[in-house]
Design a protein around this motif. Structure first.
Motif, PDB file in Angstrom:
ATOM      1  N   VAL A 269     -30.943 -43.744  -3.563  1.00 32.55           N
ATOM      2  CA  VAL A 269     -29.845 -44.547  -4.103  1.00 32.55           C
ATOM      3  C   VAL A 269     -30.331 -45.425  -5.251  1.00 32.55           C
ATOM      4  CG1 VAL A 269     -28.097 -46.302  -3.581  1.00 32.55           C
ATOM      5  CG2 VAL A 269     -28.574 -44.494  -1.938  1.00 32.55           C
ATOM      6  N   VAL A 270     -31.570 -45.903  -5.159  1.00 33.88           N
ATOM      7  CA  VAL A 270     -32.166 -46.691  -6.246  1.00 33.88           C
ATOM      8  C   VAL A 270     -31.987 -45.980  -7.576  1.00 33.88           C
ATOM      9  CG1 VAL A 270     -34.385 -47.427  -7.204  1.00 33.88           C
ATOM     10  CG2 VAL A 270     -33.847 -47.904  -4.815  1.00 33.88           C
ATOM     11  N   ASN A 271     -32.332 -44.709  -7.614  1.00 33.16           N
ATOM     12  CA  ASN A 271     -32.294 -43.969  -8.869  1.00 33.16           C
ATOM     13  C   ASN A 271     -30.898 -43.484  -9.224  1.00 33.16           C
ATOM     14  OD1 ASN A 271     -35.181 -43.949  -9.686  1.00 33.16           O
ATOM     15  ND2 ASN A 271     -35.409 -43.095  -7.644  1.00 33.16           N
ATOM     16  N   PHE A 272     -30.114 -43.114  -8.229  1.00 28.16           N
ATOM     17  CA  PHE A 272     -28.721 -42.749  -8.495  1.00 28.16           C
ATOM     18  C   PHE A 272     -27.980 -43.865  -9.232  1.00 28.16           C
ATOM     19  CE2 PHE A 272     -24.414 -43.581  -7.017  1.00 28.16           C
ATOM     20  CZ  PHE A 272     -23.731 -42.483  -7.549  1.00 28.16           C
ATOM     21  N   LEU A 273     -28.142 -45.105  -8.774  1.00 28.40           N
ATOM     22  CA  LEU A 273     -27.410 -46.214  -9.379  1.00 28.40           C
ATOM     23  C   LEU A 273     -27.751 -46.386 -10.859  1.00 28.40           C
ATOM     24  CD1 LEU A 273     -27.627 -48.912  -6.552  1.00 28.40           C
ATOM     25  CD2 LEU A 273     -25.627 -47.527  -7.189  1.00 28.40           C
ATOM     26  N   SER A 274     -29.002 -46.180 -11.223  1.00 32.34           N
ATOM     27  CA  SER A 274     -29.383 -46.338 -12.630  1.00 32.34           C
ATOM     28  C   SER A 274     -28.814 -45.218 -13.485  1.00 32.34           C
ATOM     29  CB  SER A 274     -30.907 -46.401 -12.757  1.00 32.34           C
ATOM     30  OG  SER A 274     -31.397 -47.617 -12.256  1.00 32.34           O
ATOM     31  N   PHE A 275     -28.859 -43.976 -12.991  1.00 31.69           N
ATOM     32  CA  PHE A 275     -28.231 -42.879 -13.736  1.00 31.69           C
ATOM     33  C   PHE A 275     -26.738 -43.154 -13.926  1.00 31.69           C
ATOM     34  CE2 PHE A 275     -31.929 -40.319 -12.237  1.00 31.69           C
ATOM     35  CZ  PHE A 275     -32.299 -39.769 -13.457  1.00 31.69           C
ATOM     36  N   MET A 276     -26.082 -43.603 -12.881  1.00 35.30           N
ATOM     37  CA  MET A 276     -24.662 -43.932 -12.945  1.00 35.30           C
ATOM     38  C   MET A 276     -24.377 -44.968 -14.019  1.00 35.30           C
ATOM     39  SD  MET A 276     -22.466 -45.842  -9.919  1.00 35.30           S
ATOM     40  CE  MET A 276     -23.151 -47.477 -10.230  1.00 35.30           C
ATOM     41  N   PRO A 309     -26.590 -36.263  -9.150  1.00 34.46           N
ATOM     42  CA  PRO A 309     -27.523 -35.983  -8.057  1.00 34.46           C
ATOM     43  C   PRO A 309     -28.961 -36.176  -8.521  1.00 34.46           C
ATOM     44  CG  PRO A 309     -26.672 -33.939  -8.956  1.00 34.46           C
ATOM     45  CD  PRO A 309     -25.926 -35.046  -9.635  1.00 34.46           C
ATOM     46  N   VAL A 310     -29.830 -36.546  -7.614  1.00 36.87           N
ATOM     47  CA  VAL A 310     -31.221 -36.830  -7.991  1.00 36.87           C
ATOM     48  C   VAL A 310     -32.248 -36.020  -7.203  1.00 36.87           C
ATOM     49  CG1 VAL A 310     -30.708 -39.167  -8.799  1.00 36.87           C
ATOM     50  CG2 VAL A 310     -31.329 -38.812  -6.399  1.00 36.87           C
ATOM     51  N   VAL A 311     -31.816 -35.238  -6.222  1.00 38.17           N
ATOM     52  CA  VAL A 311     -32.759 -34.548  -5.339  1.00 38.17           C
ATOM     53  C   VAL A 311     -32.963 -33.092  -5.759  1.00 38.17           C
ATOM     54  CG1 VAL A 311     -33.165 -33.763  -2.966  1.00 38.17           C
ATOM     55  CG2 VAL A 311     -32.246 -36.058  -3.398  1.00 38.17           C
ATOM     56  N   SER A 312     -34.213 -32.645  -5.706  1.00 30.44           N
ATOM     57  CA  SER A 312     -34.560 -31.227  -5.860  1.00 30.44           C
ATOM     58  C   SER A 312     -35.587 -30.903  -4.781  1.00 30.44           C
ATOM     59  CB  SER A 312     -35.153 -30.937  -7.245  1.00 30.44           C
ATOM     60  OG  SER A 312     -34.226 -31.144  -8.274  1.00 30.44           O
ATOM     61  N   ASP A 313     -35.099 -30.576  -3.587  1.00 30.11           N
ATOM     62  CA  ASP A 313     -36.043 -30.167  -2.549  1.00 30.11           C
ATOM     63  C   ASP A 313     -36.028 -28.644  -2.451  1.00 30.11           C
ATOM     64  OD1 ASP A 313     -33.594 -29.885  -1.330  1.00 30.11           O
ATOM     65  OD2 ASP A 313     -34.070 -31.097   0.427  1.00 30.11           O
ATOM     66  N   ALA A 314     -36.635 -28.096  -1.419  1.00 34.80           N
ATOM     67  CA  ALA A 314     -36.828 -26.648  -1.376  1.00 34.80           C
ATOM     68  C   ALA A 314     -36.594 -26.118   0.031  1.00 34.80           C
ATOM     69  CB  ALA A 314     -38.232 -26.295  -1.851  1.00 34.80           C
TER      70      ALA A 314
END
Length: 425
Positions: A269-276, A309-314
């Motif tokens: 959420v930390v990074n989502f908020l900044s992109f937003m 979105p900020v996640v890239s998992d596998a």
């Protein structure tokens, strides 16, 4: 094989590309090989989502393979990403981080479990993060946002990333977990080392992630011991005193689950908020639509999650198969860049634009299937409260002249340097 991407130094000068590459497996055809580095995306300086979309736009195949980051497949469109998330029988969560060597060191649960083993741990997680529990903390979350925003208003400027986004969700999560704020710097450092591990080889990245994982375990072990048998209402006490299939949670699983809570609460959420906020600062007309229209704001939060979105998992291929016309082997890894679902034109018309009236929003920001994000209700609340309380106090804002946000890609994308300015009374 495509030419290797040009690497640049901080000064902008080209540098030698010494990134470790693995040999192409026999079952991978030459036409599907691409040099794509999930931790150093081509074009990242222009934006994380922009970089992923530019890579996808070049492709005529839904699935490509890269020799970088230990060698793995990449799903390049929304429907494929969703399908893989939804089917643990074919695409296992046994390993979810890349490179695979690092993912094998990742020991947090239940994210690396498949059903049915995963199911009772997920039920336990949901007891602490369900909608009713999140509603109970709304006033605390709101006050945390107000306490951060109020001192900024008269300044007419801030670095949104440093002054709000990196503090607000962390402060909320630490309060929910009854943990001291002075522990945040080291926890954030370990989170960074897990979601964006350093190293020039898969082995070095694995060592970085493993050290961070072990640091989390060492941190939570005495906390777990102190709270077993306790009656507190905090998230950790709730978890460690819960049961799994009617029995107390095994110690190793408790270490993994509590560490997972910390990792999830300190990064996404930390990074989502900044992109937003970067987008909103560049699009004042979009912000103006929300002023005085709380219903539109409440409905529009899901559109924000679609767009950023900020996640890239596998996922790991569970057995040899043919998938979408491509031969896959047991143990192959497939990266799922969730940015490519919400921005898929076949799933969402005009995907780059925030449309507060959009219907049938499609995205994988919270994943799908049994591993759909347990913290999604908290994330939605934090995004909603941020917008509500910010726009009450700073209804007009923009990026500072010459602002150049700094983007980072990885398992969780990040952005720094988000200078905002606004008129003061």
């Amino acid at each position: 094989m495509n030419k290797a991407a040009t690497i640049h130094t901080p000064s902008g000068m080209p540098a030698a590309d010494n990134r470790a590459r693995v040999a192409k497996p026999d079952h991978v055809t030459d036409d599907l090989v691409r040099d794509i580095d999930m931790y150093a995306l081509d074009g990242l300086e222009s934006g994380y989502h922009e970089a992923w979309k530019a890579l996808a736009a070049k492709e005529i195949s839904d699935l490509v393979w890269t020799p970088l980051t230990g060698g793995h497949w990449i799903a390049m469109n929304g429907p494929m990403i969703k399908e893989i998330y939804e089917d643990p029988s074919r695409f296992s969560s046994e390993v979810i981080f890349l490179p695979k060597e690092a993912g094998q060191k990742y020991l947090m649960v239940p994210t690396r479990m498949d059903p049915p083993e995963h199911t009772p741990y997920r039920k336990l997680l949901d007891t602490g993060l369900n909608p009713a529990r999140i509603r109970d903390i709304e006033q605390m979350v709101r006050q945390a946002a107000i306490d951060l925003i109020e001192p900024l208003v008269a300044q007419g400027k801030c670095d949104f990333s440093a002054d709000f986004a990196k503090i607000f969700p962390v402060r909320v999560f630490m309060a929910m977990s009854d943990l001291p704020l002075e522990d945040v710097p080291k926890l954030v450092r370990w989170s960074d080392d897990m979601t964006r591990p350093t190293g020039s080889t898969p082995e070095e990245m694995a060592a970085c992630l493993d050290a961070a994982n072990q640091n989390f375990f060492a941190y939570v072990e005495p906390i777990i011991a102190a709270r077993i048998g306790g009656t507190g209402k905090d998230l950790i006490t709730t978890m460690v005193n819960g049961t799994v299939d009617g029995q107390p949670m095994p110690h190793d699983k408790a270490l993994g689950l509590i560490s997972l809570l910390l990792l999830g609460g300190l990064d996404t959420v930390v990074n989502f908020l900044s992109f937003m906020m970067i987008y909103l600062a560049r699009n004042p007309d979009t912000v103006a639509e929300l002023k005085g229209n709380d219903l539109k704001l409440l409905r529009g939060v899901e559109e924000l999650f679609r767009r950023f979105p900020v996640v890239s998992d596998a996922r790991m291929v569970a057995y040899d198969m043919e998938f979408r016309g491509v031969a896959l082997k047991h143990g192959d890894m497939i990266l799922l860049p969730t940015a490519l679902h919400g921005l898929d034109e076949t799933e969402n018309a005009e995907p780059w634009t925030l449309d507060w009236e959009r219907k049938q929003i499609k995205h994988s920001t919270f994943a799908h299937g049994p591993h759909r994000c347990a913290g999604l209700h908290l994330a939605r609340l934090e995004a909603t409260v941020t917008l509500q309380e910010w726009l009450k106090r700073v209804p007009e804002f923009r990026l500072a002249e010459g602002a150049r946000p700094i983007y980072h890609s990885g398992i969780v994308a990040a952005v720094e340097n988000v200078p905002l300015v606004w008129p003061t009374a």
